[in-house]
Design a protein around this motif. Structure first.
Motif, PDB file in Angstrom:
ATOM      1  N   ALA A 167       6.460 -23.876  35.767  1.00 17.88           N
ATOM      2  CA  ALA A 167       6.933 -24.465  34.578  1.00 17.88           C
ATOM      3  C   ALA A 167       8.428 -23.910  34.166  1.00 17.88           C
ATOM      4  CB  ALA A 167       6.090 -24.575  33.452  1.00 17.88           C
ATOM      5  N   VAL A 168       8.917 -24.307  32.998  1.00 20.87           N
ATOM      6  CA  VAL A 168      10.432 -24.057  32.433  1.00 20.87           C
ATOM      7  C   VAL A 168      10.537 -22.620  32.639  1.00 20.87           C
ATOM      8  CG1 VAL A 168       9.674 -24.458  30.248  1.00 20.87           C
ATOM      9  CG2 VAL A 168      12.192 -24.641  30.727  1.00 20.87           C
ATOM     10  N   PHE A 169       9.816 -21.901  32.165  1.00 21.25           N
ATOM     11  CA  PHE A 169      10.101 -20.398  32.042  1.00 21.25           C
ATOM     12  C   PHE A 169       9.487 -19.748  32.978  1.00 21.25           C
ATOM     13  CE2 PHE A 169      10.877 -20.278  27.066  1.00 21.25           C
ATOM     14  CZ  PHE A 169      12.061 -20.959  27.080  1.00 21.25           C
ATOM     15  N   ASN A 170       9.022 -20.220  34.002  1.00 21.53           N
ATOM     16  CA  ASN A 170       8.420 -19.500  35.381  1.00 21.53           C
ATOM     17  C   ASN A 170       9.556 -18.284  35.653  1.00 21.53           C
ATOM     18  OD1 ASN A 170       8.279 -19.529  38.552  1.00 21.53           O
ATOM     19  ND2 ASN A 170       6.392 -19.583  37.482  1.00 21.53           N
ATOM     20  N   ARG A 171      10.831 -18.319  35.766  1.00 22.54           N
ATOM     21  CA  ARG A 171      11.443 -17.288  35.995  1.00 22.54           C
ATOM     22  C   ARG A 171      12.127 -16.600  34.996  1.00 22.54           C
ATOM     23  NH1 ARG A 171      16.027 -20.042  39.596  1.00 22.54           N
ATOM     24  NH2 ARG A 171      16.622 -17.558  39.873  1.00 22.54           N
ATOM     25  N   LEU A 172      11.429 -16.489  33.863  1.00 23.98           N
ATOM     26  CA  LEU A 172      12.239 -15.825  32.651  1.00 23.98           C
ATOM     27  C   LEU A 172      12.380 -14.456  32.778  1.00 23.98           C
ATOM     28  CD1 LEU A 172      13.185 -17.001  30.014  1.00 23.98           C
ATOM     29  CD2 LEU A 172      10.978 -16.268  29.037  1.00 23.98           C
ATOM     30  N   PRO A 173      11.324 -13.830  33.621  1.00 24.56           N
ATOM     31  CA  PRO A 173      11.404 -12.034  33.834  1.00 24.56           C
ATOM     32  C   PRO A 173      12.614 -11.769  34.534  1.00 24.56           C
ATOM     33  CG  PRO A 173       9.346 -12.927  34.131  1.00 24.56           C
ATOM     34  CD  PRO A 173      10.002 -14.197  34.114  1.00 24.56           C
ATOM     35  N   GLU A 174      13.251 -12.869  35.387  1.00 24.08           N
ATOM     36  CA  GLU A 174      14.300 -12.485  36.361  1.00 24.08           C
ATOM     37  C   GLU A 174      15.807 -12.141  35.336  1.00 24.08           C
ATOM     38  OE1 GLU A 174      15.140 -15.189  39.054  1.00 24.08           O
ATOM     39  OE2 GLU A 174      13.180 -15.572  39.657  1.00 24.08           O
ATOM     40  N   LEU A 175      15.811 -12.667  33.769  1.00 24.74           N
ATOM     41  CA  LEU A 175      16.842 -12.479  33.065  1.00 24.74           C
ATOM     42  C   LEU A 175      17.144 -10.891  32.918  1.00 24.74           C
ATOM     43  CD1 LEU A 175      16.371 -15.143  30.541  1.00 24.74           C
ATOM     44  CD2 LEU A 175      18.217 -14.976  32.134  1.00 24.74           C
ATOM     45  N   LYS A 176      18.483 -10.469  32.846  1.00 26.27           N
ATOM     46  CA  LYS A 176      18.642  -9.124  32.632  1.00 26.27           C
ATOM     47  C   LYS A 176      19.561  -9.052  31.589  1.00 26.27           C
ATOM     48  CE  LYS A 176      17.982  -7.706  37.361  1.00 26.27           C
ATOM     49  NZ  LYS A 176      17.383  -8.849  37.990  1.00 26.27           N
ATOM     50  N   HIS A 177      19.727  -7.847  30.950  1.00 25.00           N
ATOM     51  CA  HIS A 177      20.757  -7.314  30.017  1.00 25.00           C
ATOM     52  C   HIS A 177      22.250  -7.878  30.566  1.00 25.00           C
ATOM     53  CE1 HIS A 177      22.620  -4.570  26.802  1.00 25.00           C
ATOM     54  NE2 HIS A 177      23.597  -4.576  27.766  1.00 25.00           N
ATOM     55  N   GLY A 178      22.739  -8.669  29.391  1.00 22.36           N
ATOM     56  CA  GLY A 178      24.298  -9.286  29.860  1.00 22.36           C
ATOM     57  C   GLY A 178      24.047 -10.630  30.265  1.00 22.36           C
ATOM     58  N   ASP A 179      23.016 -11.242  30.615  1.00 17.94           N
ATOM     59  CA  ASP A 179      23.071 -12.744  30.958  1.00 17.94           C
ATOM     60  C   ASP A 179      23.139 -13.437  29.808  1.00 17.94           C
ATOM     61  OD1 ASP A 179      22.535 -11.945  33.690  1.00 17.94           O
ATOM     62  OD2 ASP A 179      20.312 -12.229  33.524  1.00 17.94           O
ATOM     63  N   THR A 180      23.295 -14.705  29.714  1.00 21.72           N
ATOM     64  CA  THR A 180      23.845 -15.682  28.829  1.00 21.72           C
ATOM     65  C   THR A 180      22.932 -16.910  28.723  1.00 21.72           C
ATOM     66  OG1 THR A 180      25.484 -16.748  29.883  1.00 21.72           O
ATOM     67  CG2 THR A 180      26.291 -15.275  28.442  1.00 21.72           C
ATOM     68  N   ILE A 181      22.626 -17.272  27.465  1.00 14.94           N
ATOM     69  CA  ILE A 181      21.728 -18.392  27.331  1.00 14.94           C
ATOM     70  C   ILE A 181      22.539 -19.264  26.258  1.00 14.94           C
ATOM     71  CG2 ILE A 181      19.558 -19.071  26.322  1.00 14.94           C
ATOM     72  CD1 ILE A 181      18.300 -16.134  26.949  1.00 14.94           C
ATOM     73  N   GLU A 182      22.365 -20.612  26.430  1.00 14.27           N
ATOM     74  CA  GLU A 182      23.166 -21.548  25.706  1.00 14.27           C
ATOM     75  C   GLU A 182      22.083 -22.492  24.914  1.00 14.27           C
ATOM     76  OE1 GLU A 182      26.209 -23.714  27.697  1.00 14.27           O
ATOM     77  OE2 GLU A 182      27.222 -21.936  27.783  1.00 14.27           O
ATOM     78  N   VAL A 183      21.999 -22.785  23.825  1.00 14.50           N
ATOM     79  CA  VAL A 183      21.202 -23.783  23.021  1.00 14.50           C
ATOM     80  C   VAL A 183      22.175 -24.839  22.269  1.00 14.50           C
ATOM     81  CG1 VAL A 183      19.715 -24.240  21.030  1.00 14.50           C
ATOM     82  CG2 VAL A 183      19.453 -22.006  22.374  1.00 14.50           C
ATOM     83  N   LYS A 184      21.986 -26.041  22.815  1.00 12.09           N
ATOM     84  CA  LYS A 184      22.904 -26.988  22.289  1.00 12.09           C
ATOM     85  C   LYS A 184      21.974 -27.667  20.877  1.00 12.09           C
ATOM     86  CE  LYS A 184      24.740 -28.063  26.816  1.00 12.09           C
ATOM     87  NZ  LYS A 184      26.173 -27.498  26.513  1.00 12.09           N
ATOM     88  N   ARG A 185      23.043 -27.824  19.867  1.00  9.98           N
ATOM     89  CA  ARG A 185      22.152 -28.078  18.497  1.00  9.98           C
ATOM     90  C   ARG A 185      22.829 -29.653  18.351  1.00  9.98           C
ATOM     91  NH1 ARG A 185      22.992 -23.502  14.526  1.00  9.98           N
ATOM     92  NH2 ARG A 185      24.529 -24.899  13.780  1.00  9.98           N
TER      93      ARG A 185
END
Length: 252
Positions: A167-185
């Motif tokens: 599912a959508v958050f299957n790879r969430l543990p791969e994120l690391k300090h400094g990675d970026t995430i965007e939320v479109k509003r």
């Protein structure tokens, strides 16, 4: 002397045989060989157990999170802290919070995530609702908290997997300090968040204050399942939580 000359001249001749001397030399040679074998055996034991003999070197003792995977990539260093410890922050100044606006889409380029967001509330048992399991790519925004980009923590939830697929958050543990995430509003702005850390916590000791506690800056907390799947209950034992801070924004 260089030889034994019984008659004062001529070629050297061997000395008279001394049976007692021969026996003594034999004993000494055997003892010397035995000593060498003992020393070598002792060194092998010490080298195989350096910690036991006080010979361990600090450079040989890597922290657990620094131990390399077989592929040569370092293990993810997970955030750890007591229940009252604040969430980890990125090494970059936070951006000023924006006015509230409903989140529409979540983009995590590093993980290949580009998912719609739906508002969710509380279930009858008092827990936060999760997106329908039949829509593996849907993210839920907990509407009783801040909107992404607004001051305070915004909480987004997604499934790790379904009965048939990741599912959508299957790879969430791969994120690391400094990675970026965007939320479109909904107001046509995009809030950009920088990851401060990732935590894996038992559901029995969920860090409620760290996830839902008030914050002056705009925070984004992504939550999914982790740990071991318990077939008896049909649930995972842990939660994976990503902590991120808004560091910039732009108009879409």
């Amino acid at each position: 002397m260089s030889g034994y000359y019984p008659y004062g001249g001529g070629a050297p001749v061997p000395p008279p045989e001394d049976k007692g001397g021969v026996a003594l030399r034999t004993v000494l040679i055997v003892a010397a060989i035995a000593g060498v074998v003992t020393v070598v055996a002792g060194l092998l034991i010490v080298f195989r157990s350096p910690d036991e003999y006080g010979l361990a070197s600090n450079r040989d003792a890597l922290a657990l999170e620094a131990q390399p995977k077989p592929s040569g990539q370092p293990e993810q260093a997970l955030f750890q802290g007591g229940p009252d410890v604040p969430p980890p922050l990125p090494q970059i100044n936070p951006a000023p919070p924006m006015l509230p606006s409903t989140p529409m889409r979540l983009v995590i380029k590093r993980l290949g995530v580009n998912a719609p967001i739906r508002s969710v509330g509380l279930a009858k048992n008092g827990t936060i609702q999760v997106p329908p399991a039949n829509n593996a790519n849907l993210v839920g925004w907990y509407r009783n908290m801040s909107t992404p980009g607004e001051a305070g923590p915004a909480v987004l939830l997604g499934h790790k997997d379904t009965k048939t697929s990741p599912a959508v958050f299957n790879r969430l543990p791969e994120l690391k300090h400094g990675d970026t995430i965007e939320v479109k509003r909904q107001d046509k702005t995009t809030a950009v968040f920088t990851v401060g850390g990732v935590e894996q916590a038992s559901k029995k000791t969920f860090p409620t204050q760290r996830v839902y506690g008030s914050q002056e800056n705009a925070q984004l907390h992504l939550i999914t399942c982790g740990g071991t799947y318990d077939r008896r209950t049909g649930h995972y034992t842990d939660n994976v939580i990503v902590y991120a801070t808004m560091t910039s924004s732009y108009r879409s």
